[in-house]
Motif scaffolding. Structure first.
Motif, PDB file in Angstrom:
ATOM      1  N   PRO A 145      -3.492  16.331 -11.906  1.00 47.07           N
ATOM      2  CA  PRO A 145      -2.174  16.859 -12.194  1.00 47.07           C
ATOM      3  C   PRO A 145      -1.846  17.774 -13.775  1.00 47.07           C
ATOM      4  O   PRO A 145      -2.203  17.159 -14.230  1.00 47.07           O
ATOM      5  N   PHE A 146      -1.323  18.518 -12.922  1.00 42.89           N
ATOM      6  CA  PHE A 146      -0.271  19.707 -14.598  1.00 42.89           C
ATOM      7  C   PHE A 146       0.851  18.824 -14.816  1.00 42.89           C
ATOM      8  O   PHE A 146       1.503  19.259 -15.966  1.00 42.89           O
ATOM      9  N   TRP A 147       2.092  17.837 -13.838  1.00 41.14           N
ATOM     10  CA  TRP A 147       2.838  17.130 -14.984  1.00 41.14           C
ATOM     11  C   TRP A 147       2.853  15.577 -14.050  1.00 41.14           C
ATOM     12  O   TRP A 147       2.749  15.743 -12.447  1.00 41.14           O
ATOM     13  N   CYS A 148       2.406  14.811 -14.138  1.00 40.20           N
ATOM     14  CA  CYS A 148       3.145  13.357 -13.400  1.00 40.20           C
ATOM     15  C   CYS A 148       4.262  12.744 -14.031  1.00 40.20           C
ATOM     16  O   CYS A 148       4.556  12.852 -15.452  1.00 40.20           O
ATOM     17  N   TYR A 174       2.281  16.269  -9.745  1.00 38.73           N
ATOM     18  CA  TYR A 174       1.583  17.381  -9.307  1.00 38.73           C
ATOM     19  C   TYR A 174       0.823  18.154  -9.553  1.00 38.73           C
ATOM     20  O   TYR A 174       0.195  18.548 -10.714  1.00 38.73           O
ATOM     21  N   TYR A 175       0.290  18.704  -8.858  1.00 38.34           N
ATOM     22  CA  TYR A 175      -1.048  19.930  -8.623  1.00 38.34           C
ATOM     23  C   TYR A 175      -0.953  21.549  -8.723  1.00 38.34           C
ATOM     24  O   TYR A 175       0.312  21.760  -7.466  1.00 38.34           O
ATOM     25  N   LYS A 176      -1.187  22.065  -8.868  1.00 39.36           N
ATOM     26  CA  LYS A 176      -1.367  23.980  -8.455  1.00 39.36           C
ATOM     27  C   LYS A 176      -2.610  23.958  -7.364  1.00 39.36           C
ATOM     28  O   LYS A 176      -3.873  23.529  -8.080  1.00 39.36           O
ATOM     29  N   ASN A 230       0.081  27.896  -5.643  1.00 37.36           N
ATOM     30  CA  ASN A 230       0.231  27.110  -5.154  1.00 37.36           C
ATOM     31  C   ASN A 230       1.033  25.178  -5.500  1.00 37.36           C
ATOM     32  O   ASN A 230      -0.062  25.034  -5.780  1.00 37.36           O
ATOM     33  N   ARG A 231       1.926  24.614  -5.970  1.00 29.79           N
ATOM     34  CA  ARG A 231       2.197  23.816  -6.760  1.00 29.79           C
ATOM     35  C   ARG A 231       2.297  22.703  -5.400  1.00 29.79           C
ATOM     36  O   ARG A 231       3.504  22.859  -4.273  1.00 29.79           O
ATOM     37  N   ILE A 232       2.002  21.579  -5.665  1.00 32.69           N
ATOM     38  CA  ILE A 232       1.708  20.823  -4.465  1.00 32.69           C
ATOM     39  C   ILE A 232       2.107  18.988  -5.197  1.00 32.69           C
ATOM     40  O   ILE A 232       1.481  18.599  -5.792  1.00 32.69           O
ATOM     41  N   GLU A 233       3.140  18.663  -4.591  1.00 33.14           N
ATOM     42  CA  GLU A 233       3.490  17.147  -4.909  1.00 33.14           C
ATOM     43  C   GLU A 233       2.584  16.309  -3.996  1.00 33.14           C
ATOM     44  O   GLU A 233       2.980  16.056  -3.144  1.00 33.14           O
ATOM     45  N   PHE A 234       2.102  14.926  -4.488  1.00 32.68           N
ATOM     46  CA  PHE A 234       1.747  13.955  -4.336  1.00 32.68           C
ATOM     47  C   PHE A 234       3.054  12.621  -4.735  1.00 32.68           C
ATOM     48  O   PHE A 234       2.952  12.997  -6.051  1.00 32.68           O
ATOM     49  N   GLN A 235       3.138  11.609  -3.459  1.00 28.93           N
ATOM     50  CA  GLN A 235       3.956  10.312  -4.235  1.00 28.93           C
ATOM     51  C   GLN A 235       4.124   9.468  -4.084  1.00 28.93           C
ATOM     52  O   GLN A 235       3.330   9.370  -2.877  1.00 28.93           O
ATOM     53  N   THR A 236       4.696   8.797  -4.284  1.00 32.33           N
ATOM     54  CA  THR A 236       5.126   7.019  -3.912  1.00 32.33           C
ATOM     55  C   THR A 236       6.526   6.829  -3.922  1.00 32.33           C
ATOM     56  O   THR A 236       7.295   7.198  -4.910  1.00 32.33           O
ATOM     57  N   ASP A 237       7.061   6.446  -3.179  1.00 34.33           N
ATOM     58  CA  ASP A 237       8.342   5.302  -3.154  1.00 34.33           C
ATOM     59  C   ASP A 237       8.078   4.262  -4.172  1.00 34.33           C
ATOM     60  O   ASP A 237       7.208   3.683  -3.554  1.00 34.33           O
ATOM     61  N   ASN A 238       9.465   4.244  -5.196  1.00 33.89           N
ATOM     62  CA  ASN A 238       9.296   3.069  -6.328  1.00 33.89           C
ATOM     63  C   ASN A 238      10.314   1.902  -5.665  1.00 33.89           C
ATOM     64  O   ASN A 238      10.390   1.267  -6.260  1.00 33.89           O
TER      65      ASN A 238
END
Length: 106
Positions: A17-20, A30-32, A37-45
């Motif tokens: 990732p380029f930004w966590c 966040y990945y490119k 193109n930017r892609i976000e992987f996330q989890t609810d907290n």
């Protein structure tokens, strides 16, 4: 755990990732892709919508609506050491001398 398993799988392929950032409501990576193109992987907290909404109404969100950058390898080490997921997703305080907008770096 699924976010960290995805991180491990992608890192093994040389994709990092380029930004966590822990946004409070979510923990995001966040990945490119090769085209930028930017892609976000996330989890609810939070376990429920009500708990998340209560956090948004709290002064912690008002003080930092952006989040706190984290090191994914450090988070992974804590996970592997057996730290409960509930504590892994707690948003840490901002580093000393940093404001929420200092944390932006796209």
């Amino acid at each position: 755990g699924a976010l960290l398993y995805t991180y491990m799988r992608l890192k093994d392929e040389g994709i990092v990732p380029f930004w966590c950032i822990n946004h409070g409501m979510t923990t995001s990576m966040y990945y490119k892709d090769p085209d930028g193109n930017r892609i976000e992987f996330q989890t609810d907290n939070f376990p429920t919508v009500e708990a998340g909404n209560a956090w948004i109404r709290d002064s912690d969100f008002a003080a930092n609506p952006i989040g706190v950058i984290f090191d994914p390898d450090e988070l992974l080490a804590r996970f592997r050491a057996g730290e409960p997921l509930a504590s892994l997703v707690v948003q840490p305080p901002l580093p000393e001398g940093k404001g929420p907008f200092d944390m932006l770096r796209f």
